[in-house]
Motif scaffolding. Sequence first.
Motif, PDB file in Angstrom:
ATOM      1  N   VAL A   1       0.795  -1.232   0.000  1.00 49.62           N
ATOM      2  CA  VAL A   1       0.000   0.000   0.000  1.00 49.62           C
ATOM      3  C   VAL A   1       0.829   1.284   0.000  1.00 49.62           C
ATOM      4  CG1 VAL A   1      -1.978  -1.144   1.065  1.00 49.62           C
ATOM      5  CG2 VAL A   1      -0.325   0.042   2.517  1.00 49.62           C
ATOM      6  N   LEU A   2       2.077   1.227   0.450  1.00 50.92           N
ATOM      7  CA  LEU A   2       2.896   2.439   0.455  1.00 50.92           C
ATOM      8  C   LEU A   2       3.521   2.655  -0.921  1.00 50.92           C
ATOM      9  CD1 LEU A   2       4.760   2.146   3.883  1.00 50.92           C
ATOM     10  CD2 LEU A   2       3.036   3.851   3.258  1.00 50.92           C
ATOM     11  N   PRO A   3       3.452   3.867  -1.452  1.00 50.40           N
ATOM     12  CA  PRO A   3       4.074   4.125  -2.757  1.00 50.40           C
ATOM     13  C   PRO A   3       5.594   4.030  -2.658  1.00 50.40           C
ATOM     14  CG  PRO A   3       3.357   6.179  -1.751  1.00 50.40           C
ATOM     15  CD  PRO A   3       2.856   5.074  -0.868  1.00 50.40           C
ATOM     16  N   ASN A   4       6.210   3.624  -3.744  1.00 44.36           N
ATOM     17  CA  ASN A   4       7.679   3.571  -3.827  1.00 44.36           C
ATOM     18  C   ASN A   4       8.297   2.732  -2.715  1.00 44.36           C
ATOM     19  OD1 ASN A   4       7.625   5.430  -6.024  1.00 44.36           O
ATOM     20  ND2 ASN A   4       7.428   7.098  -4.551  1.00 44.36           N
ATOM     21  N   SER A   5       7.655   1.639  -2.354  1.00 44.98           N
ATOM     22  CA  SER A   5       8.217   0.793  -1.300  1.00 44.98           C
ATOM     23  C   SER A   5       8.813  -0.467  -1.905  1.00 44.98           C
ATOM     24  CB  SER A   5       7.148   0.437  -0.267  1.00 44.98           C
ATOM     25  OG  SER A   5       6.107  -0.303  -0.852  1.00 44.98           O
ATOM     26  N   ILE A   6       9.954  -0.852  -1.340  1.00 44.61           N
ATOM     27  CA  ILE A   6      10.593  -2.093  -1.764  1.00 44.61           C
ATOM     28  C   ILE A   6      11.088  -2.833  -0.528  1.00 44.61           C
ATOM     29  CG2 ILE A   6      11.300  -1.179  -4.010  1.00 44.61           C
ATOM     30  CD1 ILE A   6      14.156  -1.087  -2.893  1.00 44.61           C
ATOM     31  N   ARG A   7      11.189  -4.133  -0.663  1.00 44.56           N
ATOM     32  CA  ARG A   7      11.668  -4.987   0.412  1.00 44.56           C
ATOM     33  C   ARG A   7      13.161  -5.217   0.220  1.00 44.56           C
ATOM     34  NH1 ARG A   7       8.793  -9.391   3.241  1.00 44.56           N
ATOM     35  NH2 ARG A   7       7.056  -8.463   2.136  1.00 44.56           N
ATOM     36  N   VAL A   8      13.880  -5.148   1.318  1.00 39.43           N
ATOM     37  CA  VAL A   8      15.293  -5.517   1.294  1.00 39.43           C
ATOM     38  C   VAL A   8      15.332  -7.036   1.418  1.00 39.43           C
ATOM     39  CG1 VAL A   8      17.532  -5.294   2.425  1.00 39.43           C
ATOM     40  CG2 VAL A   8      15.991  -3.315   2.299  1.00 39.43           C
ATOM     41  N   GLU A   9      15.579  -7.701   0.301  1.00 39.70           N
ATOM     42  CA  GLU A   9      15.596  -9.163   0.268  1.00 39.70           C
ATOM     43  C   GLU A   9      16.936  -9.691   0.769  1.00 39.70           C
ATOM     44  OE1 GLU A   9      13.143 -11.101  -0.238  1.00 39.70           O
ATOM     45  OE2 GLU A   9      11.673  -9.888  -1.315  1.00 39.70           O
ATOM     46  N   GLN A  10      16.879 -10.839   1.411  1.00 41.67           N
ATOM     47  CA  GLN A  10      18.091 -11.478   1.909  1.00 41.67           C
ATOM     48  C   GLN A  10      18.244 -12.854   1.266  1.00 41.67           C
ATOM     49  OE1 GLN A  10      20.272  -9.936   3.609  1.00 41.67           O
ATOM     50  NE2 GLN A  10      19.131  -8.178   4.382  1.00 41.67           N
ATOM     51  N   GLY A  11      19.489 -13.292   1.133  1.00 43.75           N
ATOM     52  CA  GLY A  11      19.755 -14.587   0.519  1.00 43.75           C
ATOM     53  C   GLY A  11      19.349 -15.756   1.388  1.00 43.75           C
ATOM     54  N   ASP A  12      19.397 -15.591   2.697  1.00 46.35           N
ATOM     55  CA  ASP A  12      19.057 -16.673   3.608  1.00 46.35           C
ATOM     56  C   ASP A  12      18.299 -16.095   4.797  1.00 46.35           C
ATOM     57  OD1 ASP A  12      18.896 -18.877   5.302  1.00 46.35           O
ATOM     58  OD2 ASP A  12      20.947 -19.539   4.895  1.00 46.35           O
ATOM     59  N   TRP A  13      16.995 -16.320   4.811  1.00 45.17           N
ATOM     60  CA  TRP A  13      16.151 -15.799   5.876  1.00 45.17           C
ATOM     61  C   TRP A  13      16.226 -16.656   7.140  1.00 45.17           C
ATOM     62  CZ3 TRP A  13      14.570 -11.035   5.485  1.00 45.17           C
ATOM     63  CH2 TRP A  13      14.275 -10.484   4.239  1.00 45.17           C
ATOM     64  N   GLN A  14      16.538 -17.943   7.004  1.00 49.24           N
ATOM     65  CA  GLN A  14      16.535 -18.847   8.159  1.00 49.24           C
ATOM     66  C   GLN A  14      17.837 -18.824   8.947  1.00 49.24           C
ATOM     67  OE1 GLN A  14      15.348 -22.653   6.491  1.00 49.24           O
ATOM     68  NE2 GLN A  14      13.234 -22.264   7.112  1.00 49.24           N
ATOM     69  N   TYR A  15      18.953 -18.661   8.237  1.00 50.14           N
ATOM     70  CA  TYR A  15      20.263 -18.638   8.897  1.00 50.14           C
ATOM     71  C   TYR A  15      20.969 -17.331   8.554  1.00 50.14           C
ATOM     72  CZ  TYR A  15      19.124 -23.493   9.640  1.00 50.14           C
ATOM     73  OH  TYR A  15      18.476 -24.643  10.026  1.00 50.14           O
TER      74      TYR A  15
END
Length: 193
Positions: A29-43
């Motif tokens: 819902v927020l304009p111009n928003s992006i997620r900072v993706e990570q290579g490994d979310w579990q470790y």
Amino acid sequence: MSEQSIRYLIIPGWNGSPAEHWQSHWQRVLPNSIRVEQGDWQYPQKTHWVEQLHQVIAEDSRPAVLIAHSLGCITVAHWAAHAPKHLINRVLGALLVAPADVERLNCPEPLRNFAPIPSAKLPFPSQLIGSDNDSAASPQRALQLAHDWGSEASILRGVGHINVSSGHSRWEQGFSHLYRLQRQLEQGGLKRA
């Protein structure tokens, strides 16, 4: 502050933020928003997570507001402790929600490499939102982090870790904290360290 002139960086914590998490809702819902993706979310590895945040901030010169949850808050603190001034200056402010105390005795093993938590004041305005019943950080610890980082603090009652498990899938009430931060940035009410 024109929402069209800034971008919102969504910085999830351990295991990411699933589709039903409030951060995912806000990203939609927020304009111009992006997620900072990570290579490994579990470790998670501190160096990798901090470098990924660094890259996302570096790749776009528009000013940014950081919206971090849990381990994402600790990632922001580590990044801010070593980032170059020209990238620090791109960050208008940060909303730090339910920071994970990676120094606590019962901290899950995969998160311990994020300790010690930087204790220097953040070089941009910030608001920290904690909870009086968050297993990841006691209210006293959340207030200590806010003090160390120079953040304005709010401790909410009975909201747990402010995630899906604690019933916060959309967390519409959270927008009031974001809007408060933005109003203060517009009015110059929060000064840079």
